[in-house]
Design an enzyme around this catalytic site. Structure first.
Site, PDB file in Angstrom:
ATOM      1  N   GLU A 198      -4.621  -7.694  -5.998  1.00 39.70           N
ATOM      2  CA  GLU A 198      -4.564  -7.117  -7.342  1.00 39.70           C
ATOM      3  C   GLU A 198      -3.116  -6.797  -7.716  1.00 39.70           C
ATOM      4  O   GLU A 198      -2.315  -6.388  -6.873  1.00 39.70           O
ATOM      5  CB  GLU A 198      -5.418  -5.851  -7.400  1.00 39.70           C
ATOM      6  N   CYS A 218      -6.809   6.637   0.023  1.00 40.65           N
ATOM      7  CA  CYS A 218      -6.387   5.414  -0.658  1.00 40.65           C
ATOM      8  C   CYS A 218      -7.365   4.262  -0.408  1.00 40.65           C
ATOM      9  O   CYS A 218      -7.625   3.904   0.741  1.00 40.65           O
ATOM     10  CB  CYS A 218      -4.988   5.029  -0.167  1.00 40.65           C
ATOM     11  N   GLU A 242       1.570  -1.776   2.817  1.00 33.91           N
ATOM     12  CA  GLU A 242       2.748  -0.954   3.115  1.00 33.91           C
ATOM     13  C   GLU A 242       3.959  -1.889   3.127  1.00 33.91           C
ATOM     14  O   GLU A 242       4.101  -2.719   4.045  1.00 33.91           O
ATOM     15  CB  GLU A 242       2.541  -0.244   4.471  1.00 33.91           C
ATOM     16  N   CYS A 286      -3.179   4.281  -9.114  1.00 26.66           N
ATOM     17  CA  CYS A 286      -2.690   4.377  -7.735  1.00 26.66           C
ATOM     18  C   CYS A 286      -3.846   4.647  -6.791  1.00 26.66           C
ATOM     19  O   CYS A 286      -4.671   5.511  -7.037  1.00 26.66           O
ATOM     20  CB  CYS A 286      -1.737   5.546  -7.569  1.00 26.66           C
ATOM     21  N   ASN A 300      -6.685  10.040  -8.026  1.00 28.54           N
ATOM     22  CA  ASN A 300      -7.638   9.125  -8.642  1.00 28.54           C
ATOM     23  C   ASN A 300      -8.824   8.974  -7.708  1.00 28.54           C
ATOM     24  O   ASN A 300      -8.651   8.649  -6.535  1.00 28.54           O
ATOM     25  CB  ASN A 300      -6.979   7.768  -8.884  1.00 28.54           C
ATOM     26  N   SER A 319       5.888   8.365  -0.014  1.00 28.19           N
ATOM     27  CA  SER A 319       4.577   8.975  -0.259  1.00 28.19           C
ATOM     28  C   SER A 319       4.444  10.153   0.695  1.00 28.19           C
ATOM     29  O   SER A 319       4.197   9.962   1.885  1.00 28.19           O
ATOM     30  CB  SER A 319       3.470   7.954   0.005  1.00 28.19           C
ATOM     31  N   CYS A 368      -4.479  -3.229   4.254  1.00 26.55           N
ATOM     32  CA  CYS A 368      -3.420  -2.302   4.694  1.00 26.55           C
ATOM     33  C   CYS A 368      -3.875  -1.592   5.953  1.00 26.55           C
ATOM     34  O   CYS A 368      -5.034  -1.206   6.080  1.00 26.55           O
ATOM     35  CB  CYS A 368      -3.136  -1.270   3.597  1.00 26.55           C
ATOM     36  N   HIS A 378       2.826  13.733   0.058  1.00 27.62           N
ATOM     37  CA  HIS A 378       1.449  14.245  -0.097  1.00 27.62           C
ATOM     38  C   HIS A 378       1.113  15.504   0.685  1.00 27.62           C
ATOM     39  O   HIS A 378       0.020  16.050   0.527  1.00 27.62           O
ATOM     40  CB  HIS A 378       0.402  13.172   0.218  1.00 27.62           C
ATOM     41  N   CYS A 426      -4.512   5.756   5.161  1.00 27.12           N
ATOM     42  CA  CYS A 426      -4.429   7.036   4.442  1.00 27.12           C
ATOM     43  C   CYS A 426      -5.836   7.397   3.937  1.00 27.12           C
ATOM     44  O   CYS A 426      -6.560   6.535   3.442  1.00 27.12           O
ATOM     45  CB  CYS A 426      -3.455   6.933   3.268  1.00 27.12           C
TER      46      CYS A 426
HETATM   47  N1  SAH Z   1       1.963   1.988   1.110  1.00 26.13           N
HETATM   48  C1  SAH Z   1       2.911   2.408   0.145  1.00 26.13           C
HETATM   49  C2  SAH Z   1       2.722   1.829  -1.242  1.00 26.13           C
HETATM   50  C3  SAH Z   1       1.315   1.849  -1.813  1.00 26.13           C
HETATM   51  S1  SAH Z   1       0.656   3.345  -2.390  1.00 26.13           S
HETATM   52  C4  SAH Z   1       2.969   3.918   0.105  1.00 26.13           C
HETATM   53  O1  SAH Z   1       2.220   4.558   0.815  1.00 26.13           O
HETATM   54  O2  SAH Z   1       3.807   4.448  -0.593  1.00 26.13           O
HETATM   55  C5  SAH Z   1       1.405   3.756  -3.886  1.00 26.13           C
HETATM   56  C6  SAH Z   1       1.158   5.224  -4.248  1.00 26.13           C
HETATM   57  O3  SAH Z   1      -0.204   5.504  -4.608  1.00 26.13           O
HETATM   58  C7  SAH Z   1       1.465   6.108  -3.089  1.00 26.13           C
HETATM   59  O4  SAH Z   1       2.198   7.240  -3.402  1.00 26.13           O
HETATM   60  C8  SAH Z   1       0.070   6.483  -2.637  1.00 26.13           C
HETATM   61  O5  SAH Z   1       0.074   7.534  -1.812  1.00 26.13           O
HETATM   62  C9  SAH Z   1      -0.619   6.676  -3.962  1.00 26.13           C
HETATM   63  N2  SAH Z   1      -2.070   6.779  -3.877  1.00 26.13           N
HETATM   64  C10 SAH Z   1      -2.866   6.267  -2.942  1.00 26.13           C
HETATM   65  N3  SAH Z   1      -4.150   6.614  -3.158  1.00 26.13           N
HETATM   66  C11 SAH Z   1      -4.171   7.371  -4.259  1.00 26.13           C
HETATM   67  C12 SAH Z   1      -5.216   8.011  -5.012  1.00 26.13           C
HETATM   68  N4  SAH Z   1      -6.498   7.922  -4.657  1.00 26.13           N
HETATM   69  N5  SAH Z   1      -4.873   8.707  -6.127  1.00 26.13           N
HETATM   70  C13 SAH Z   1      -3.578   8.773  -6.510  1.00 26.13           C
HETATM   71  N6  SAH Z   1      -2.569   8.183  -5.846  1.00 26.13           N
HETATM   72  C14 SAH Z   1      -2.855   7.489  -4.735  1.00 26.13           C
END
Ligand code: SAH
Length: 342
Positions: free
Chosen positions: A91, A118, A159, A332, A289, A213, A111, A215, A115
């Protein structure tokens, strides 16, 4: 199978042409045709010699991605589902901003980071995307919509620092002046914190932006949310960020998803500001999200505002990110390997 022209940096294409008896500068001409004039058919490249055109037709092609579906959100965000040559699907998300068009690019099929919030991690990594597949996400969207993409975020599935070499070569190709000419400050790579790669990224000649990232402001919480933290704890990430800043003088973005009742208390805002103090940091607070498979909940807006106020009061530059595309699962963390279940 013909070689994918989109896999090639200007320099690499120049050497390849030179070794086949052509001129290095032919590579520049080809880059201008493909990336600037958007002519993908070698026969139509009128300033190339007949022998060069024949050589290109025989050996190369410009691999566009196959569009399977396209969904457009009420806010204009468009999500593409593309299939790759081996039929895996990925996507890619296009977002409209007042400053231009930004494309969220996927770096891996699946991936491995796992996490807990995600959707992209629900399917393990199948493989890395090639340079050409990364570049092709931009070229394909530009072709389909007739637009010029101005900003790139490597924040789709995967990643990027787990596919480091291809991501760096991708940046080299899209930054090339004779090609797409996307400026280094318009390109952002987001990582969950693969520490050795942060050090490596700090030394790259093209200074694209870094986003981490984060969090969570402490290891206990981060270990629960992001398994990678057990390998690379916060202390190591922060040290790498300091070195990155010394090396590049560039501000680092820290992404922080607000998860109701988990990391969104005022005490977390205090911990976060202590953690980032002294760094040239910019905190991007992200509304969670919803991903159906997980039990996390979204922080309500008043609480998110309070968190934001606390950070800014304590001297940390922050923004509360606007949610885009969540109605089409393009926001995201909502990207996944297949379109099933959407
Ligand atoms: N693997 C990389 C890039 C992909 S994620 C990383 O971890 O940065 C891109 C962003 O979306 C990251 O900040 C991630 O933590 C965030 N993200 C993942 N799941 C999410 C969710 N359910 N709601 C909001 N942001 C989310």
């Amino acid at each position: 199978m013909k070689k994918n022209l989109l896999d090639y940096s200007l320099e690499k294409l120049g050497s390849e042409l030179a070794s086949s008896g052509f001129k290095k500068f032919n590579a520049t001409q080809i880059f201008e045709w493909v990336y600037q004039k958007r002519i993908l058919d070698f026969e139509q490249m009128t300033n190339l010699s007949k022998t060069l055109k024949e050589y290109l037709v025989k050996n190369f092609s410009v691999h566009l991605l196959n569009e399977i579906t396209r969904q457009t959100s009420v806010d204009g965000t468009t999500k593409f589902l593309f299939s790759l040559d081996d039929l895996h699907s990925i996507e890619t998300v296009l977002m409209t901003h007042d400053y231009g068009l930004s494309l969220c690019v996927t770096s891996q099929v699946g991936c491995n980071m796992g996490c807990t919030f995600c959707a992209s991690g629900l399917k393990k990594r199948v493989r890395n995307l090639s340079v050409g597949e990364l570049v092709s996400q931009i070229v394909s969207v530009e072709h389909l919509l007739g637009v010029k993409i101005t900003h790139i975020v490597v924040m789709g599935t995967g990643e990027p620092f787990d596919n480091y070499d291809n991501v760096i070569d991708f940046i080299r190709v899209i930054n090339e002046n004779k090609g797409l000419a996307i400026g280094q400050r318009h390109i952002t790579v987001s990582t969950c914190g693969i520490v050795p790669r942060i050090y490596q990224y700090a030394k790259e000649p093209i200074r694209s932006n870094l986003a981490i990232s984060l969090h969570a402001p402490n290891d206990d919480l981060r270990n629960q949310l992001m398994p990678i933290n057990k390998r690379y704890p916060l202390r190591d990430i922060m040290k790498a960020c300091e070195v990155y800043f010394e090396e590049t003088s560039r501000r680092i973005t820290f992404e922080y998803i607000l998860l109701k009742g988990e990391n969104d208390d005022i005490k977390h805002a205090d911990e976060l500001s202590d953690l980032l103090r002294g760094l040239n940091a910019y905190v991007n607070l992200i509304p969670y999200n919803v991903v159906n498979e997980f039990s996390h909940q979204k922080t309500e807006i008043s609480r998110a505002m309070a968190f934001y106020d606390r950070l800014t009061k304590r001297g940390i530059v922050a923004t509360l990110r606007k949610e885009q595309g969540s109605d089409i699962n393009a926001a995201c963390g909502q990207l996944r390997l297949n379109s099933e279940g959407q």
